[in-house]
Design a protein around this motif. Structure first.
Motif, PDB file in Angstrom:
ATOM      1  N   VAL A 504       0.851  -1.191   0.000  1.00 38.57           N
ATOM      2  CA  VAL A 504       0.000   0.000   0.000  1.00 38.57           C
ATOM      3  C   VAL A 504       0.887   1.241   0.000  1.00 38.57           C
ATOM      4  O   VAL A 504       1.649   1.475   0.951  1.00 38.57           O
ATOM      5  N   SER A 505       0.793   2.044  -1.056  1.00 40.35           N
ATOM      6  CA  SER A 505       1.572   3.282  -1.144  1.00 40.35           C
ATOM      7  C   SER A 505       0.681   4.515  -1.112  1.00 40.35           C
ATOM      8  O   SER A 505       1.086   5.598  -1.537  1.00 40.35           O
ATOM      9  N   MET A 506      -0.545   4.372  -0.610  1.00 34.69           N
ATOM     10  CA  MET A 506      -1.483   5.487  -0.539  1.00 34.69           C
ATOM     11  C   MET A 506      -1.050   6.479   0.534  1.00 34.69           C
ATOM     12  O   MET A 506      -0.430   6.104   1.532  1.00 34.69           O
ATOM     13  N   ALA A 507      -1.394   7.767   0.332  1.00 35.39           N
ATOM     14  CA  ALA A 507      -1.068   8.784   1.338  1.00 35.39           C
ATOM     15  C   ALA A 507      -1.748   8.455   2.659  1.00 35.39           C
ATOM     16  O   ALA A 507      -1.156   8.625   3.730  1.00 35.39           O
ATOM     17  N   GLU A 533       3.446  11.482   6.977  1.00 35.09           N
ATOM     18  CA  GLU A 533       3.249  12.933   7.003  1.00 35.09           C
ATOM     19  C   GLU A 533       4.565  13.693   6.977  1.00 35.09           C
ATOM     20  O   GLU A 533       4.587  14.911   6.826  1.00 35.09           O
ATOM     21  N   ASP A 534       5.698  13.000   7.143  1.00 35.60           N
ATOM     22  CA  ASP A 534       7.010  13.634   7.133  1.00 35.60           C
ATOM     23  C   ASP A 534       7.526  13.660   5.694  1.00 35.60           C
ATOM     24  O   ASP A 534       7.763  12.609   5.096  1.00 35.60           O
ATOM     25  N   PRO A 535       7.727  14.842   5.097  1.00 36.04           N
ATOM     26  CA  PRO A 535       8.164  14.910   3.695  1.00 36.04           C
ATOM     27  C   PRO A 535       9.564  14.360   3.470  1.00 36.04           C
ATOM     28  O   PRO A 535       9.942  14.083   2.321  1.00 36.04           O
ATOM     29  N   ASP A 567      16.770   7.362  10.046  1.00 31.99           N
ATOM     30  CA  ASP A 567      16.152   6.536  11.090  1.00 31.99           C
ATOM     31  C   ASP A 567      14.640   6.476  10.960  1.00 31.99           C
ATOM     32  O   ASP A 567      14.037   5.402  11.093  1.00 31.99           O
ATOM     33  N   ARG A 568      14.005   7.623  10.730  1.00 36.44           N
ATOM     34  CA  ARG A 568      12.538   7.632  10.692  1.00 36.44           C
ATOM     35  C   ARG A 568      12.025   6.834   9.497  1.00 36.44           C
ATOM     36  O   ARG A 568      11.001   6.143   9.591  1.00 36.44           O
ATOM     37  N   ALA A 569      12.732   6.900   8.375  1.00 39.26           N
ATOM     38  CA  ALA A 569      12.320   6.117   7.200  1.00 39.26           C
ATOM     39  C   ALA A 569      12.477   4.633   7.477  1.00 39.26           C
ATOM     40  O   ALA A 569      11.630   3.821   7.090  1.00 39.26           O
TER      41      ALA A 569
END
Length: 596
Positions: A504-507, A533-535, A567-569
């Motif tokens: 799933v790659s939906m926003a 939500e993090d660009p 890290d967040r990714a």
């Protein structure tokens, strides 16, 4: 097998599921008497619907769970059982249980006939006939178990079969005599002394011919094993090809080939060793043992390889007049999976009943580590669950030589995006993120209810274990462009056994995840809402390659260790990996859950 709260003394008791039809009250009484005899006089963990009905049940799910968890399924002959089991489709809601159970048996017979033959026992009660089984069960050529009287004596042969206590035991075989060779008419040199090193035949094609493997057999085996690195347990399979465990041949087996070699090179090494005419070549025995080892694996790729190896062995044996293979060895695999099951407490918000189970790949029943079988249920918050898991990860807790491979979190819908893989757990002196050390996946119990979803879920998994996915049908991507088409996609997915994985790659990923679960998808991968939500966080297609579904747990673990990714990714990816071959029980964790 299913996860269940057996005590230490009960874990070795075979689990029995009784499949029967409600012909009439007299027949039902006979079946209930058999059930009570098996439990009280036979010491077996038998299960029967009329006794489970004292509590409210979701009957399709109950049947699915009992059939899947059972070590043995007893099929009780009766006229109605034969009629319902042979119908092409259910009739007006009558006999749905027998219809569903016999369809599961047909599928298992098709997928793994030898397992079906070991597990499905055909039982004839007093006054019944062997002709009252559905025709597909082949009752005329498959062993039946007569219960002449419904008492302790009458069930003896059945209990003996289930518990592995044969009435007659073959005598042990003595050593093969060694006879001196006769002199050659041409005065050729006599063979070397007994016990001399085994002669190797290294000439090209030495193993090709009536008693060896032909070129086509080697090509087929290369397609399965070439490039496959030998796992740690494969040496047991290599050694087994020289003789049964503990035999002289087994003890004198040479070391495995060294260097940068694959399993195909090990098989070729065995193929170059001579074997007496009319015996099974060592390479065949090795492949059979490899199949047993791979069959115990945790992912579809290993189970698929086991299926391919068994097919290869069967093909070879059917082409030649050779004796039967030796009994399949028990390959000791030490990998383990921990399942952390969290069920929301109905009265205390933010609190959960928790259980932690250990499952190993050596065929033993799962074992509950926390709470211990005799202990009261444990109620914790999320942090308490983390500490409880950390306690189970301490050295020595999992048992000697056991290597933990995966941690599963079996949770309700609302906890699917909890950052379990980011839990800091103390390992020896330092703390580490759980997902950087182990494969971490989630499972969703409340999306596996209902017979139709359970069957779709299982059939997709079976499809994956049969395919090498050379046509790219295993995975489908769902993006924002599909937001208005999810109902249509679910309808399409219902029609086939693939895909098995939805990425799933939906926003807003949750609608896509829900659609995948509604269609019975066993594998779903997406990114947590808070991270999307993090660009600065790359989108899922740039983080994980989902082309090989079987590797996903390992690939996601590799992502969480990748220091080139922020890290967040690394922490953004969620993997739902819900394996029907290892179902998690859905019974309430405590009586507090049994509320109206």
């Amino acid at each position: 097998m299913g996860i269940e709260g057996d005590t230490a003394s009960e874990r070795a008791r075979p689990r029995i599921f009784i499949s029967y039809a409600h012909d009439d009250p007299a027949h039902i009484r006979q079946v209930e008497t058999l059930y009570e005899l098996l439990r009280v006089k036979g010491g077996l963990d038998a299960r029967l619907d009329s006794y489970a009905g004292v509590q409210s049940q979701d009957w399709p799910w109950w049947m699915h769970q009992q059939y899947t968890d059972a070590d043995f399924v007893l099929v009780i002959a009766s006229p109605e059982y034969k009629v319902r089991g042979e119908r092409p489709e259910p009739l007006d809601g009558v006999g749905l249980g027998v219809f569903w159970e016999t369809r599961r048996m047909m599928t298992e017979m098709y997928d793994d006939y030898q397992r079906w033959l070991r597990r499905i026992l055909l039982v004839v009660l007093p006054g019944r006939s062997e002709k009252e089984f559905p025709a597909f069960m082949g009752a005329e050529r498959i062993s039946r178990f007569q219960v002449p009287t419904l008492d302790e004596t009458g069930i003896e042969s059945l209990v003996r079969r289930i518990t592995g206590q044969p009435e007659r035991v073959e005598p042990p075989m003595g050593p093969i005599p060694v006879y001196p060779p006769q002199s050659s008419l041409l005065s050729a040199p006599s063979p070397g002394p007994a016990g001399a090193p085994e002669v190797r035949d290294v000439a090209e094609g030495a193993d090709e011919g009536a008693h060896g493997l032909d070129a086509q057999a080697w090509r087929l085996l290369a397609d399965i094993l070439q490039g496959v690195a030998p796992p740690r347990w494969a040496e047991q399979a290599y050694q087994w090809s020289f003789g049964e465990t503990g035999s002289l041949g087994w003890t004198a087996a040479p070391p495995v080939p060294v260097g940068d070699v694959d399993l195909y090179a090990w098989a070729r090494d065995l193929g170059e060793r001579r074997h007496p005419p009319g015996t099974v070549p060592k390479a065949i025995i090795f492949v059979q043992a490899l199949a047993a080892g791979f069959a115990a694996g945790e992912n579809p790729a290993e189970r698929r390889r086991a299926r391919e190896l068994n097919t290869w062995v069967t093909r070879f044996l059917s082409d030649g007049e050779l004796p039967a293979l030796p009994a399949v060895p028990r390959i000791e695999r030490t990998e383990a999976t921990l399942t952390v099951r969290l069920a929301e407490h109905p009265q205390r918000q933010g609190s959960f009943h928790v259980e932690i189970w250990r499952r190993t790949t050596d065929g033993r029943r799962p074992e509950r580590l926390r709470p211990e079988p005799s202990s009261a249920p444990i109620v914790v918050d999320v942090e308490g669950a983390r500490r409880l898991l950390e306690d189970c990860l301490r050295p020595g807790t999992l048992g000697p030589g056991v290597r933990l491979q995966r941690v599963e979190f079996a949770v309700s819908d609302g906890l699917l995006e909890e950052g379990f893989d980011q839990w800091e757990v103390r390992l020896r002196r330092d703390s580490r993120a759980l997902g950087k050390v182990y494969e971490v996946v989630v499972r969703c119990l409340d999306r596996r209810w209902g017979a139709d979803l359970a069957e779709r879920w299982s059939s997709r998994w079976r499809w994956l274990t049969r395919q090498r996915d050379r046509n790219g049908l295993a995975t489908v991507w769902v993006g924002d462009e599909h937001a208005g088409q999810l109902d249509d996609l679910v309808g399409e997915w219902y029609e086939t056994d693939h895909p098995v994985c939805v990425a799933v790659s939906m926003a807003q990923a949750r609608p896509g995840v829900d659609a995948a679960l509604d269609a019975g998808m066993p594998v779903v991968v997406w990114q947590r809402a808070c991270d999307r939500e993090d660009p600065t966080v790359p989108l899922l297609p740039k983080l994980v390659d989902v082309s090989d579904v079987s590797r996903l747990p390992l690939d996601v673990k590799a992502l969480r260790r990748d220091r080139d990714v922020p890290d967040r990714a690394r922490a953004s990816v969620v993997l739902l990996w819900d394996d029907p071959d290892h179902p998690v029980g859905v019974e309430p964790l405590s009586d507090a859950n049994l509320i109206a």
